[in-house]
Design a protein around this motif. Sequence first.
Motif, short mmCIF file in Angstrom:
data_model
loop_
_atom_site.label_atom_id
_atom_site.label_comp_id
_atom_site.label_asym_id
_atom_site.label_seq_id
_atom_site.Cartn_x
_atom_site.Cartn_y
_atom_site.Cartn_z
N MET A 1 13.71 11.13 4.50
CA MET A 1 13.04 11.79 5.64
C MET A 1 12.90 13.12 5.29
SD MET A 1 13.05 10.86 9.45
CE MET A 1 14.01 12.42 10.68
N SER A 2 13.59 13.93 4.76
CA SER A 2 13.64 15.24 4.44
C SER A 2 12.22 15.52 3.61
CB SER A 2 14.69 15.72 3.65
OG SER A 2 14.78 17.09 3.56
N ARG A 3 11.91 14.92 2.80
CA ARG A 3 10.80 15.19 1.99
C ARG A 3 9.38 14.81 2.57
NH1 ARG A 3 10.94 12.55 -3.85
NH2 ARG A 3 11.33 10.97 -2.84
N LEU A 4 9.37 13.81 3.43
CA LEU A 4 8.42 13.31 4.43
C LEU A 4 8.21 14.54 5.49
CD1 LEU A 4 6.30 11.69 5.27
CD2 LEU A 4 7.98 10.51 6.74
N PHE A 5 9.49 14.81 6.08
CA PHE A 5 9.33 16.27 6.82
C PHE A 5 8.49 17.76 6.33
CE2 PHE A 5 11.58 20.14 8.36
CZ PHE A 5 11.06 20.24 9.55
N MET A 6 9.18 17.76 5.39
CA MET A 6 8.43 18.97 4.55
C MET A 6 7.02 18.85 4.18
SD MET A 6 11.01 21.19 4.86
CE MET A 6 10.33 22.45 3.86
N LEU A 7 6.69 17.95 3.83
CA LEU A 7 5.30 17.44 3.62
C LEU A 7 4.32 17.74 5.01
CD1 LEU A 7 3.36 16.47 1.53
CD2 LEU A 7 3.67 14.34 2.28
N LEU A 8 5.05 17.05 5.99
CA LEU A 8 4.18 16.91 7.09
C LEU A 8 4.17 18.53 7.78
CD1 LEU A 8 5.51 13.76 8.70
CD2 LEU A 8 3.11 14.20 7.99
N TYR A 9 5.28 19.32 7.49
CA TYR A 9 5.21 20.46 7.95
C TYR A 9 4.49 21.45 7.35
CZ TYR A 9 6.77 25.08 9.51
OH TYR A 9 6.80 26.55 9.92
N SER A 10 4.23 20.95 6.17
CA SER A 10 3.45 22.02 5.13
C SER A 10 1.89 21.98 5.77
CB SER A 10 3.57 21.72 3.79
OG SER A 10 2.95 20.36 3.33
N LEU A 11 1.45 20.72 6.32
CA LEU A 11 0.45 20.57 6.87
C LEU A 11 0.15 21.00 8.29
CD1 LEU A 11 -0.39 17.12 5.20
CD2 LEU A 11 -1.43 19.20 4.64
N ILE A 12 1.03 20.57 9.09
CA ILE A 12 0.94 20.83 10.48
C ILE A 12 1.11 22.35 10.84
CG2 ILE A 12 2.18 20.48 12.73
CD1 ILE A 12 2.73 17.44 11.58
N GLY A 13 2.25 22.98 10.15
CA GLY A 13 2.51 24.52 10.55
C GLY A 13 1.41 25.27 10.45
N PRO A 14 0.71 25.30 9.29
CA PRO A 14 -0.56 26.04 9.02
C PRO A 14 -1.64 25.44 9.83
CG PRO A 14 0.25 25.52 7.02
CD PRO A 14 1.18 24.55 7.97
N SER A 15 -1.63 24.34 10.33
CA SER A 15 -2.68 24.00 11.06
C SER A 15 -2.49 24.25 12.57
CB SER A 15 -2.82 22.38 11.22
OG SER A 15 -3.23 22.02 9.92
N LEU A 16 -1.68 24.37 12.95
CA LEU A 16 -1.17 24.98 14.46
C LEU A 16 -1.25 26.46 14.35
CD1 LEU A 16 1.86 22.63 15.55
CD2 LEU A 16 -0.36 22.56 16.46
N ALA A 17 -0.79 27.19 13.51
CA ALA A 17 -0.89 28.68 13.34
C ALA A 17 -2.47 29.00 13.34
CB ALA A 17 -0.25 29.16 12.19
N GLY A 18 -3.21 28.32 12.47
CA GLY A 18 -4.74 28.66 12.60
C GLY A 18 -5.38 28.10 13.87
N VAL A 19 -4.94 27.27 14.75
CA VAL A 19 -5.47 27.24 16.15
C VAL A 19 -5.09 28.28 16.72
CG1 VAL A 19 -5.02 25.64 17.87
CG2 VAL A 19 -5.63 24.78 15.77
N GLY A 20 -3.79 28.62 16.63
CA GLY A 20 -3.43 29.62 17.58
C GLY A 20 -4.19 30.98 17.22
N VAL A 21 -4.41 31.41 16.16
CA VAL A 21 -5.15 32.58 15.69
C VAL A 21 -6.31 32.51 16.21
CG1 VAL A 21 -6.02 33.83 13.61
CG2 VAL A 21 -3.52 33.06 13.67
N ILE A 22 -7.18 31.38 16.12
CA ILE A 22 -8.68 31.16 16.32
C ILE A 22 -8.50 31.26 18.21
CG2 ILE A 22 -10.35 29.46 16.67
CD1 ILE A 22 -9.83 28.66 13.86
N ALA A 23 -7.68 30.77 18.57
CA ALA A 23 -7.63 30.94 20.12
C ALA A 23 -7.42 32.44 20.52
CB ALA A 23 -6.49 30.27 20.74
N VAL A 24 -6.53 33.03 19.80
CA VAL A 24 -6.24 34.40 20.15
C VAL A 24 -7.60 35.39 20.00
CG1 VAL A 24 -5.07 36.61 19.39
CG2 VAL A 24 -3.89 34.47 19.91
#
Length: 62
Positions: A1-24
């Motif tokens: 599950m660790s590899r799956l978590f890291m793969l998902l985080y590499s997609l989810i983290g930047p996506s949420l960061a981008g949404v936050g920056v666009i909102a700001v």
Amino acid sequence: MSRLFMLLYSLIGPSLAGVGVIAVLTMGMVTLKPILVAAALGFALGLPAAWIVARRIADEAA
């Protein structure tokens, strides 16, 4: 599950960061500090989100 978590985080983290920056930026906060805080919060919120998604995917596969 660790590899799956890291793969998902590499997609989810930047996506949420981008949404936050666009909102700001949409709110008119164009200085460096709010942009960095929004990006950091997006990356931080991506950790539990990726963990939950990875756990649910792993549970479905088992």
